[in-house]
Design a protein around this motif. Sequence first.
Motif, PDB file in Angstrom:
ATOM      1  N   GLN A  34       0.826  -1.202   0.000  1.00 49.93           N
ATOM      2  CA  GLN A  34       0.000   0.000   0.000  1.00 49.93           C
ATOM      3  C   GLN A  34       0.855   1.245   0.000  1.00 49.93           C
ATOM      4  O   GLN A  34       0.470   2.287  -0.525  1.00 49.93           O
ATOM      5  CB  GLN A  34      -0.915  -0.002   1.225  1.00 49.93           C
ATOM      6  N   PRO A  67       2.090   3.042  -7.218  1.00 47.17           N
ATOM      7  CA  PRO A  67       1.658   2.114  -8.248  1.00 47.17           C
ATOM      8  C   PRO A  67       2.627   2.019  -9.406  1.00 47.17           C
ATOM      9  O   PRO A  67       2.876   0.971  -9.930  1.00 47.17           O
ATOM     10  CB  PRO A  67       0.308   2.676  -8.689  1.00 47.17           C
ATOM     11  N   THR A  68       3.153   3.127  -9.817  1.00 45.48           N
ATOM     12  CA  THR A  68       4.027   3.110 -10.986  1.00 45.48           C
ATOM     13  C   THR A  68       5.303   2.356 -10.733  1.00 45.48           C
ATOM     14  O   THR A  68       6.009   2.016 -11.670  1.00 45.48           O
ATOM     15  CB  THR A  68       4.365   4.551 -11.391  1.00 45.48           C
ATOM     16  N   SER A 110       5.387  -0.634  -9.264  1.00 48.18           N
ATOM     17  CA  SER A 110       5.086  -2.050  -9.004  1.00 48.18           C
ATOM     18  C   SER A 110       4.425  -2.715 -10.209  1.00 48.18           C
ATOM     19  O   SER A 110       3.412  -3.389 -10.073  1.00 48.18           O
ATOM     20  CB  SER A 110       4.157  -2.168  -7.789  1.00 48.18           C
ATOM     21  N   ILE A 128       1.591  -5.831 -10.058  1.00 44.16           N
ATOM     22  CA  ILE A 128       0.274  -5.685 -10.690  1.00 44.16           C
ATOM     23  C   ILE A 128       0.016  -6.846 -11.649  1.00 44.16           C
ATOM     24  O   ILE A 128      -1.051  -7.470 -11.647  1.00 44.16           O
ATOM     25  CB  ILE A 128       0.178  -4.341 -11.418  1.00 44.16           C
ATOM     26  N   VAL A 171      -2.577  -2.150  -4.138  1.00 42.33           N
ATOM     27  CA  VAL A 171      -1.393  -1.690  -4.859  1.00 42.33           C
ATOM     28  C   VAL A 171      -1.744  -0.538  -5.788  1.00 42.33           C
ATOM     29  O   VAL A 171      -1.011   0.428  -5.921  1.00 42.33           O
ATOM     30  CB  VAL A 171      -0.775  -2.867  -5.662  1.00 42.33           C
ATOM     31  N   GLU A 172      -2.890  -0.657  -6.475  1.00 40.99           N
ATOM     32  CA  GLU A 172      -3.314   0.353  -7.445  1.00 40.99           C
ATOM     33  C   GLU A 172      -4.773   0.693  -7.197  1.00 40.99           C
ATOM     34  O   GLU A 172      -5.685   0.122  -7.816  1.00 40.99           O
ATOM     35  CB  GLU A 172      -3.123  -0.170  -8.868  1.00 40.99           C
ATOM     36  N   ASN A 187      -8.108   0.426  -9.713  1.00 38.93           N
ATOM     37  CA  ASN A 187      -7.840  -0.425 -10.886  1.00 38.93           C
ATOM     38  C   ASN A 187      -9.163  -0.901 -11.490  1.00 38.93           C
ATOM     39  O   ASN A 187      -9.996  -1.516 -10.812  1.00 38.93           O
ATOM     40  CB  ASN A 187      -6.985  -1.625 -10.475  1.00 38.93           C
TER      41      ASN A 187
END
Length: 916
Positions: A28, A32-33, A35, A39, A67-68, A71
């Motif tokens: 968390q 995001p960018t 990982s 993803i 994570v994102e 999504n």
Amino acid sequence: MPSHSPSLIAAAVAAALLLSAQGAALAQATPPTQSPAVIATLQQQGRYWQGRQPERAAEAWKKLLAVEPGNAEALSRLGSLALDAKKPDEARRYLEQLRKAHPDSQELKDLEQDIELASPAAKADLDQARILVREKRVEESAQKYKSLFKGRQPLGRIGVEYYSVLGYTSGGREEALAGLQRLARTYPNDGRIELTIASLRLQNQATRMDAMRSLAALSKRGDVGGEATEQWRGAMGWLGSPPPAAYVPLFRQYLAANPDDTEIREQLAGRGPKLPGQGVAQQGRGGPGGNAGGLGGQRKLDPVSLRMADGFAALNSNKIDEAEAAFAEAHRLRPGAGGPLGGLGLVRIKQQRWSEARDYLRQAERIDGPQQWKQASDSAAYWELVQQAGVSRTAGRYDEATRRLQQAMAIDPDSDDTTAENTLAGVYTDQKRTAEAERTFRHILARFPDDPDALRGLVGTLSSTGRTAEALALIEGLTPEQRSRIDIDKLRAEQAFGEGRAALARGEDGTAREKLQQAVNLAPDNPWMRLELARLDLRNGARTGAANLMQSLLERQPKEPEVIYTNGLFLAETKDWPGVLELMDRIPPAQRTPAMGSLQRSAAVNVQADQALALAHDGRRADANALLAQTATRVGDDAELLAIVAQAYVDLGELDRARALLTGAIERSARNPANASATTALQLRYGDVLLAAEDDASLATLLRQLQARDQAGQLDSDDRSSVETLRRAYVARQAEALRKQGRLAPAYELIKPLLADTPQDPALLGLLARMYADAGQEEQAQRIYRDMLQREPDDVNTLLASAGLALSQRNLREADERISRAETLAPQNPDVLATRGRLYRVQGRPAQAVVYLKRAEAAVIARNPGLVPRAVPRGQNPPAGFVSTDNPFAGYTPSVRSADPSPAALPEPVSTRPAR
């Protein structure tokens, strides 16, 4: 040490961290960018588990949202999972999140459609569309699917489902392919869409090779690889042997991936079926390969061919319902083709619906020629005749059974199947034609020394004819190889069973029970041996033990049709018709033989007859008659079922209704000369009713009609045997009527030829004993009873008759001995209880007498069935003094011969009803 890509190591570490709470927290916190590997890994996990384990799929998608956040795929997939879990409110929450985060996304459109289709009305329509597919109503199903989308283009998995149906409708394939290709652009790399496209393209010769190449590529995928491989293989199987040269690389590619597939290897080498569709399925007694719709040298795979291939593949995998659906669809697409009809015939063979199988296969023969389907058609005809013979055998129509079995054997005299011949030997055994049974079993073993049915049959025949040493020698003489293939315990069980049946025929119930119990111990799963032992125990009063004997096997094998059936036959012996009906309803219709169906129908009619009698007992006579009339309309002109209804009318005292019921059926049947056998069956049942109604004048007329038909050659031996049984019962009752009138001399003249023919018939001997007792020759009467008890010491009826005579002679000790023995055998028999009460009354013990007489009355009210005397077959000469050349009663009354003493003669009827 092997080297690894840094990105792969990072992805593996990140994925491992995500499996723990600490990892989730770290994820968390990770932008995001940074990982992409995480993803991708979570997307793969979610997609994999989506259709397999919803909980694990949801876990993956929620981790992806961690994570994102936002999504689109995760939100859409979680919404779908919520719908599957019947949580529409939760699904709408995911929809709102999608709408805010991705207002123009494909995922939003997918979830909107899924939520709309999850409404109760849409869900009902969707279920109906799927039902229509299962019912092979593809055109209607496609229309029902289309109505769900309300003019919009279908999306997602439901879109694939719709187009896969549309592609098999008339003219719908191109539209379906266009729709699937649109979906493929919308959802790139979706294996299910690509597989469906390839399946539809197989139907077109111009795109078939490309379709097979697509299947080859899809076979390497983890999601749809197995299905793609099966379709690839199925398509190759229809290309003939050897296949066209253009397809050879695809065969080699397949064999490189599946080197153990010898059938495809043989096909490629030119050693497989030469034409498409041949040799795909073998069935029956060496049935044919089915030519699918006459593909022949066309070497083409059209929709019919594909459905045929599906049908044969399902048939080979024993998926009968799938095979039937495939062949039925092929028949719908091409009604004039022989292949689909032949396929349906093979399905019916698998279902043991022989008559339908024969009809389908003969239609296929007329279209394709006999070379394709004759063996399967002959197989269906063979098994249909064997089945019909089994029904005839169960009903005691042995000539009819023999004729059908001989017809079955004549279909293919060189066949390796011995079912019909073994059954024929069993029919001979039933008829006590042991020499012919033995000869038939030996004929089978001469050709097939290891045939288990023939070995068991021969061992049983030898044992039942007193040749136990030969039976043992046969068992001991088996080679080690034969012993490894044959259950020796079953052979020894058959030996003991044969000895038990022989003992029964001699009237040695004690020995019979010992041998039958031995047979059951050696073959505990044989329901027929149990039934024979249970019937013996029931006849001798051990009702509870007999019931437990049958019930114990039923508890171990509650779904075995023969076990259920034999338990039903046992309950029929006790007249427990509701119990019979409940048992027979347990057998699935597809597994129910004609004999089982006959017992079920008989039980149902008996239940209604008993209900009618109960209504009459309650004073509702009109309702009782109405119920019987309604039942009669449902049984048609079935002789056995009509006889049940007619007997109920007799029990109600409605003799005119009973007569009218059967005479009407006889008249209808007699109008058609082809119904001669059915007419005879109805007349014989009518005779039974007249006998029960004591209408001896009508019975005498009927017997003369039947005897005239016999003299004209219109009856077979089974019918003649039934007529003779009816005639003997009529003559014996006429003799009993004369006895009651004190006319002992003419009564004796009537039974004299019967006694000469069957000197050990207990019913006739009992009548003769009563005649001696009436004439004051009580010692001679008691002598007959003692002789009968010497041969059958456990016959309750004889024990009671002897006890009654001893009571009349004031021989209380002998009476007590006889009654005590009867009480041991049948403690709840009302006649036994009443006779004990009479003894107490003669002994001057009125209180005890009243107790027993009340118990007897209660037993009668409870309708506890009494024991039925067992007929003893013809045996050695009668004991001296029982049948005299001179009439022993000539001096008792004027000796007036009321009938010709020849066995076939009929005396003029004497009233058997008491004077009013």
